[in-house]
Design an enzyme around this catalytic site. Structure first.
Site, PDB file in Angstrom:
ATOM      1  N   SER A 108      32.569   9.249   4.195  1.00 46.56           N
ATOM      2  CA  SER A 108      33.856   9.922   4.413  1.00 46.56           C
ATOM      3  C   SER A 108      33.694  11.297   5.055  1.00 46.56           C
ATOM      4  O   SER A 108      32.754  12.028   4.752  1.00 46.56           O
ATOM      5  CB  SER A 108      34.568  10.084   3.070  1.00 46.56           C
ATOM      6  OG  SER A 108      35.667  10.957   3.188  1.00 46.56           O
ATOM      7  N   THR A 156      40.246   6.566  10.279  1.00 47.16           N
ATOM      8  CA  THR A 156      41.251   6.155   9.290  1.00 47.16           C
ATOM      9  C   THR A 156      42.633   6.513   9.816  1.00 47.16           C
ATOM     10  O   THR A 156      42.906   7.672  10.135  1.00 47.16           O
ATOM     11  CB  THR A 156      40.984   6.831   7.925  1.00 47.16           C
ATOM     12  OG1 THR A 156      39.718   6.376   7.458  1.00 47.16           O
ATOM     13  CG2 THR A 156      42.051   6.478   6.906  1.00 47.16           C
ATOM     14  N   LYS A 228      40.508   1.982  10.648  1.00 53.86           N
ATOM     15  CA  LYS A 228      40.638   1.639   9.219  1.00 53.86           C
ATOM     16  C   LYS A 228      42.065   1.884   8.751  1.00 53.86           C
ATOM     17  O   LYS A 228      42.619   2.968   8.980  1.00 53.86           O
ATOM     18  CB  LYS A 228      39.680   2.494   8.391  1.00 53.86           C
ATOM     19  CG  LYS A 228      39.859   2.340   6.884  1.00 53.86           C
ATOM     20  CD  LYS A 228      38.794   3.087   6.104  1.00 53.86           C
ATOM     21  CE  LYS A 228      38.887   2.824   4.620  1.00 53.86           C
ATOM     22  NZ  LYS A 228      39.884   3.627   3.933  1.00 53.86           N
TER      23      LYS A 228
HETATM   24  C1  LIG Z   1      38.697   8.319  -4.892  1.00 56.41           C
HETATM   25  C2  LIG Z   1      38.865   7.702  -3.544  1.00 56.41           C
HETATM   26  C3  LIG Z   1      38.708   8.480  -2.409  1.00 56.41           C
HETATM   27  C4  LIG Z   1      38.869   7.908  -1.144  1.00 56.41           C
HETATM   28  N1  LIG Z   1      38.639   8.663  -0.025  1.00 56.41           N
HETATM   29  C5  LIG Z   1      38.735   8.090   1.195  1.00 56.41           C
HETATM   30  C6  LIG Z   1      38.381   8.829   2.355  1.00 56.41           C
HETATM   31  O1  LIG Z   1      37.952   9.969   2.277  1.00 56.41           O
HETATM   32  N2  LIG Z   1      38.526   8.216   3.561  1.00 56.41           N
HETATM   33  C7  LIG Z   1      38.994   6.927   3.672  1.00 56.41           C
HETATM   34  O2  LIG Z   1      39.120   6.410   4.785  1.00 56.41           O
HETATM   35  N3  LIG Z   1      39.284   6.204   2.582  1.00 56.41           N
HETATM   36  C8  LIG Z   1      39.163   6.749   1.347  1.00 56.41           C
HETATM   37  N4  LIG Z   1      39.430   5.996   0.246  1.00 56.41           N
HETATM   38  C9  LIG Z   1      39.841   4.582   0.399  1.00 56.41           C
HETATM   39  C10 LIG Z   1      38.638   3.638   0.434  1.00 56.41           C
HETATM   40  O3  LIG Z   1      37.920   3.753   1.622  1.00 56.41           O
HETATM   41  C11 LIG Z   1      39.083   2.171   0.331  1.00 56.41           C
HETATM   42  O4  LIG Z   1      40.010   1.894   1.344  1.00 56.41           O
HETATM   43  C12 LIG Z   1      39.668   1.776  -1.013  1.00 56.41           C
HETATM   44  O5  LIG Z   1      39.091   2.497  -2.082  1.00 56.41           O
HETATM   45  C13 LIG Z   1      39.442   0.284  -1.239  1.00 56.41           C
HETATM   46  O6  LIG Z   1      40.089  -0.154  -2.366  1.00 56.41           O
HETATM   47  P1  LIG Z   1      39.392  -0.348  -3.790  1.00 56.41           P
HETATM   48  O7  LIG Z   1      39.267   1.014  -4.372  1.00 56.41           O
HETATM   49  O8  LIG Z   1      40.389  -1.190  -4.520  1.00 56.41           O
HETATM   50  O9  LIG Z   1      38.063  -1.038  -3.590  1.00 56.41           O
HETATM   51  C14 LIG Z   1      39.244   6.545  -1.027  1.00 56.41           C
HETATM   52  C15 LIG Z   1      39.389   5.771  -2.178  1.00 56.41           C
HETATM   53  C16 LIG Z   1      39.197   6.334  -3.425  1.00 56.41           C
HETATM   54  C17 LIG Z   1      39.340   5.448  -4.650  1.00 56.41           C
END
Ligand SMILES: Cc1cc2nc3c(=O)[nH]c(=O)nc-3n(C[C@H](O)[C@H](O)[C@H](O)COP(=O)(O)O)c2cc1C
Length: 365
Positions: A108, A156, A228
């Protein structure tokens, strides 16, 4: 040992006990009523598997590729900010774990460790997830990522405004850990924070990225580009026509816009829209090897996990993330055996049943 975690949910339960309440909520929460977060799970559960027996599965292969990068199983590490809230070694621990499992990690923009620190620690392939923070910062991040050896840029797109995560609002949660990629730049926090924050955050919204800017982004780097957060066929079609190399079907774990379909429900329209012109990946709600098989059976190349990374980190640091990945590997292998399938890259048709009332239905005129 009887007490060792035997599935991802065991890690979830342990992490909930280990983490401070507000950190747990930050990781676990979805946006608003968290309907999409729940739907990410229920939509997987509504699909059922059609097993095939009396076949030899001795030669079973679960290794695959993502844009030519070899990975040992069709499961990758999603980009997720602030691993430091779950373990002090943060993204360096996650990168080591992904490397031990021979799979790919997306890092990230909002990581606590810098991309250079992660690249130094990683032994597996790395892709850089980009939050656009205006043209100058994007240019700087993309150039550094290429220089550090990242193999793709994952932009993203599903965070046009800060996310209404009401648990964080109620907790007055603030992310105070350092954002490693912006160390020493002396920029105000609102310029380097992303929109994966709550509305209570003062996040700069200047200069948002649009389809018109994709060519500009392409011009910054020779690395392949993945989008994404693609949710509908119309956007997937534009992306494929503009030549992106991959789309990651994602609801951001239900953390951005609530009341959308789950990721898995949108896969059919997105696979159809890109017409084989780019690779399709998925995240959101993947917790079992059977979820992986279901997504692959619908045309997805590989799937990512988000929250389970924090569960592993909070429980056992690097070892925890590695074990989470290895538990999924075991489950993917087992479900392949039950389905008599010998290659994740070449699954037979008709491996899953889709109920009649599952998925998008029709759109309002
Ligand atoms: C705590 C947390 C922080 C996240 N930070 C980002 C991020 O910085 N950039 C991003 O593209 N997605 C971020 N996501 C989304 C994840 O890339 C992903 O799409 C998502 O967690 C997938 O779902 P799941 O948690 O059910 O596996 C984050 C998710 C969580 C849980």
């Amino acid at each position: 040992m009887a007490n060792d975690p035997i599935n991802l949910y065991d890690y979830e339960a342990r992490a909930k006990l280990a983490l401070p309440h507000d950190n747990w909520d930050f990781i676990d929460a979805g946006a608003m009523d968290e309907i999409t977060t729940k739907r990410n799970r229920s939509a997987f559960d509504q699909l059922s598997i059609r097993p095939r027996f009396m076949r030899s599965v001795e030669e079973r292969k679960i290794a695959t590729t993502m844009l030519g990068q070899d990975i040992s199983m069709p499961v990758f590490v999603c980009p997720a900010g602030s691993h430091g809230i779950a373990h002090p070694d943060a993204e360096v621990a996650t990168a080591r774990a992904a490397g031990r499992s021979n799979t790919l990690m997306m890092l990230s923009t909002s990581s606590n460790c810098s991309m250079e620190e992660v690249a130094e620690a990683a032994t597996g392939p790395l892709w850089f997830q980009l939050y656009h923070r205006g043209k100058a910062l994007t240019e700087m991040l993309v150039h550094r990522a290429e220089e550090a050896g990242f193999k793709a840029i994952v932009l993203t797109i599903d965070t046009p405004v800060p996310s209404p995560k009401e648990r964080d609002l109620r907790n007055k949660f603030e992310r105070t850990l350092e954002l490693g990629n912006f160390r020493d730049l002396n920029l105000p926090r609102n310029e380097i924070s992303g929109t994966d924050e709550t509305p209570g955050w003062d996040v700069s919204r200047a200069d948002p990225i649009t389809w018109k800017d994709l060519e500009w982004l392409r011009g910054l780097t020779s690395l392949p580009l993945v989008l994404k957060g693609v949710r509908v066929g119309e956007d997937a079609k534009i992306a494929a026509e503009m030549g992106v190399e991959g789309v990651l079907v994602s609801t951001h774990g239900g953390r951005q816009l609530d009341q959308t379909l789950s990721s898995i429900e949108t896969v059919p329209e997105i696979v159809e829209a890109v017409k084989g012109n780019c690779e399709v990946y998925l995240d959101s709600g993947v917790r079992r090897g059977s979820d992986v098989l279901k997504a692959l059976a619908m045309g997805v190349k590989a799937v990512g996990i988000g929250r389970p990374l924090y569960w592993g980190l909070a429980t056992e640091g690097e070892d925890g993330v590695h074990n989470v990945l290895e538990l999924l590997r075991e489950e993917v292998g087992r479900v392949m055996d039950f389905c008599g399938q010998s290659d994740v890259g070449n699954l037979e048709k008709n491996l899953i049943n889709i109920p009649n009332n599952w998925g998008p239905g029709s759109t309002a005129p």
